[in-house]
Scaffold this active site. Sequence first.
Site, PDB file in Angstrom:
ATOM      1  N   LYS A   1     -10.540  -0.054  -2.493  1.00  0.00           N
ATOM      2  CA  LYS A   1     -10.229   0.089  -1.344  1.00  0.00           C
ATOM      3  C   LYS A   1     -10.366   0.934   0.085  1.00  0.00           C
ATOM      4  O   LYS A   1      -9.662   2.324  -0.367  1.00  0.00           O
ATOM      5  CB  LYS A   1      -8.654  -0.353  -0.698  1.00  0.00           C
ATOM      6  CG  LYS A   1      -8.358  -0.506   1.214  1.00  0.00           C
ATOM      7  CD  LYS A   1      -7.265  -1.445   0.532  1.00  0.00           C
ATOM      8  CE  LYS A   1      -6.503  -1.286   2.897  1.00  0.00           C
ATOM      9  NZ  LYS A   1      -5.580  -1.477   2.887  1.00  0.00           N
TER      10      LYS A   1
ATOM     11  N   ASP B   1       0.534  -1.406  -0.263  1.00  0.00           N
ATOM     12  CA  ASP B   1      -0.012  -0.140   0.020  1.00  0.00           C
ATOM     13  C   ASP B   1       0.674   1.192  -0.022  1.00  0.00           C
ATOM     14  O   ASP B   1       1.748   1.444   1.097  1.00  0.00           O
ATOM     15  CB  ASP B   1      -0.485   0.444   0.913  1.00  0.00           C
ATOM     16  CG  ASP B   1      -2.147  -1.355   1.130  1.00  0.00           C
ATOM     17  OD1 ASP B   1      -1.563  -2.453   0.776  1.00  0.00           O
ATOM     18  OD2 ASP B   1      -3.419  -0.820   1.326  1.00  0.00           O
TER      19      ASP B   1
ATOM     20  N   LYS C   1      -6.799   3.414  -3.531  1.00  0.00           N
ATOM     21  CA  LYS C   1      -7.105   3.327  -2.128  1.00  0.00           C
ATOM     22  C   LYS C   1      -7.402   4.819  -2.216  1.00  0.00           C
ATOM     23  O   LYS C   1      -6.764   5.998  -2.222  1.00  0.00           O
ATOM     24  CB  LYS C   1      -5.801   2.575  -1.081  1.00  0.00           C
ATOM     25  CG  LYS C   1      -6.410   2.986   0.196  1.00  0.00           C
ATOM     26  CD  LYS C   1      -5.763   2.251   0.902  1.00  0.00           C
ATOM     27  CE  LYS C   1      -5.583   2.099   3.243  1.00  0.00           C
ATOM     28  NZ  LYS C   1      -4.070   1.848   3.058  1.00  0.00           N
TER      29      LYS C   1
END
Length: 313
Positions: A249, A145, A213
């Site tokens: 996400k 991430d 995300k």
Amino acid sequence: MADVTASDASLRRFLHGLPGVDPVGLEARAAALGTRSIKTTAKAYAIDLAISMIDLTTLEGADTPGKVRALCAKALNPDPTDRGTPRTAAICVYPDMVATAAEALAGSEVKVASVATAFPAGRAALPVKLADTADAVAAGADEIDMVIDRGAFLSGRYLSVFEEIKAVKDACRRADGSAARLKVIFETGELSTYDNIRRASWLGMLAGADFIKTSTGKVAVNATPANTLLMLEAVRDFAVATGVQVGVKPAGGIRTTKDALKFLVLVNETVGEEWLTNEWFRFGASSLLNDLLMQRQKLSTGRYSGPDYVTVD
């Protein structure tokens, strides 16, 4: 699409040529979809689905190997009173805790995710970010991430952000040719406008993101139904344009089962059932798991157990 990223000027033309976002319309649609009612059997299915989509996360300075191992145990067996409870999608930790998590999860389908690239601010030189990523992958991370350089993005240096994402994507590759999946975090609460969120979404996908995300969970404004809906629309349009599927996400601020079900409705109504799997949709919301477990217990027993019946993360 190769022409789009050939120069800073062409990338700017493309991103600023994307349709403008109608904030009122976007928020109204997100709110309307949030009123959908999910009952009985469908609710039980949706709760299990949401549990299977959680990236169970600990990202604190006080993290210890013991805490990470305990969280891994919870990911593998979220409700010790019911072995039929789905496992979570992943455990997300800092790079120095990856080896501990990988050892604890060895042989399971639960993924090891790691924040890298100087999370959460992203204020570091590119070689540092690449080393951070490579170290996490070498230690056993299945997913990375990364945070984008919001300063560069807001300054209009889109090609710089694009090239950094591509470089991190390359750093996700292992010696055997396989690669960790890359989730690109925009920190939507710092991008100021919906137009910027749409541009960031396309920029991340053009650079090779496997997931986009919303946020780090470390700022005041994180995932919202509206910004997640906008990102879902972006991955839908990107798939139509390129044939490439990208996951989404939302992270931060999703705490209740009711919240999670609203997000699942957004997914179903915007991109369809193909995204209703933890391969393509995740929740970055550790506190959500406990509420999902309590609601799951209520559906199966008819009684509300309360927070003392689930472990405290």
